[in-house]
Design an enzyme around this catalytic site. Sequence first.
Site, PDB file in Angstrom:
ATOM      1  N   GLY A   2       0.861  -1.189   0.000  1.00 10.89           N
ATOM      2  CA  GLY A   2       0.000   0.000   0.000  1.00 10.89           C
ATOM      3  C   GLY A   2       0.889   1.228   0.000  1.00 10.89           C
ATOM      4  CG  HIS A  13       1.914   1.944  17.906  1.00  8.34           C
ATOM      5  ND1 HIS A  13       0.800   1.149  17.907  1.00  8.34           N
ATOM      6  CD2 HIS A  13       1.882   2.618  16.718  1.00  8.34           C
ATOM      7  CE1 HIS A  13       0.112   1.343  16.791  1.00  8.34           C
ATOM      8  NE2 HIS A  13       0.747   2.238  16.054  1.00  8.34           N
ATOM      9  CB  SER A  20       2.068   8.434  13.202  1.00 10.78           C
ATOM     10  OG  SER A  20       1.551   8.339  14.514  1.00 10.78           O
TER      11      SER A  20
HETATM   12  O1  LIG Z   1      -0.787   3.209  14.118  1.00 12.07           O
HETATM   13  C1  LIG Z   1      -1.105   4.314  13.884  1.00 12.07           C
HETATM   14  C2  LIG Z   1      -2.336   4.706  13.279  1.00 12.07           C
HETATM   15  O2  LIG Z   1      -3.196   3.872  12.963  1.00 12.07           O
HETATM   16  O3  LIG Z   1      -2.503   5.912  13.109  1.00 12.07           O
END
Ligand SMILES: O=CC(=O)O
Length: 386
Positions: free
Chosen positions: A216, A351, A354
């Site tokens: 993607g 995580h 972003s």
């Molecule tokens: O993992 C991060 C998101 O889905 O924004």
Amino acid sequence: MRLLHALSPSSIASSTLRAHFASGKAPHRGPIATSSTRRWLLLSGTTGAIRHLSVAKPRILVARELTEDAMAALEKETRVDFIRTGIREVCPKDTMIRYLKESAPISGIILTLTEKVDQEILDAAGPSLKAISTMSVGYEHIPTPLLKERSIRLGYTPDVLTDAVAEIAVGLVLAACRKFRDAEEELRAGKWGAWNPTWMAGMGLTGKTVGIVGLGSCGVEVARRLVPFKVGRFVYQGTRPHADKERTLTPPGATFYSSLDEMLPLCDVLVITCALTPQTQGIINYGRLKLLPKGAVVVNVARGGIVVQPDLVRVVREGHLGGVGLDVMTPEPLPMDDELLRLPGMTLLPHLGSATRETREEMSQITINNAVNGVLGEPMPAELKL
Ligand SMILES: O=CC(=O)O
């Protein structure tokens, strides 16, 4: 509820709210609306909480605070009222339900990955709920069939985080291939001895085959960033070939495989970038991990649920993999007694895909715009087709 008198919003927002928000805790037992055009102060009969809600405007519940700049931008939005919990951590379900009921009617909810939406929450919001806006590209925490049934729109934040996630993926590939984490740990433990021809020798990327699960927007950006490392070729697996994206990877080119089982034996490095769906849940299991060549490196920047984590632990314990880099795992946050933390060769990030300041600002802004446009019946900057 008792009507008090008109007050300038700044008298409340700037003193009471700012102090509470700075504390990072839920500021009060009842809801407070914040918007620069509010006119009325109301005192709740049941909670004693001060409210100042304009009657006619749609109300959006902000389940948890987004970035500071985004919160400042909220204050300038005059077409809706925002009900802010003031919470900076996860908004507990019972808190969200209480706010939804006490501030009814609520037309929109702003939340993040950490606030799981279910039927009870949708019922608490009732038929006034027009839109949910999540500050995430993933939406597995939202029951999309229920939203569709109730004609509730869903806004999310695709695209803006692609570059940031691709950077983290490349970082993890390099860290796992070249043993950054184990090596640093040895150094810090005073185990850096005389030069040794094999100590901490990892795998170089030149000429290697990198497999991407899900080409993607994120997958292709990871591959593009790996081209300068002289990767030999890319292979990718998904539901369909992407000739357009393949072309951007030439040289060295990319080959599509519909079958993971056929692709995995070719991969020196496997990078997982696909969305978590019922179809991708647990697809990387023991049998598949063993299809990878011995010494292969596995990186996951998508969702923990795509990998069967106990199977990954087993394969690492068997010494089959050369390194693992995970930005996502199960559960999150990872408990301190989890087996993953006791294995060698693991680079684990909490995580952070972003987590650049620029990306989080953009995500926050899109989340707000999605919510406002969603409740006003206007096109959202990024709406998921349900
Ligand atoms: O993992 C991060 C998101 O889905 O924004």
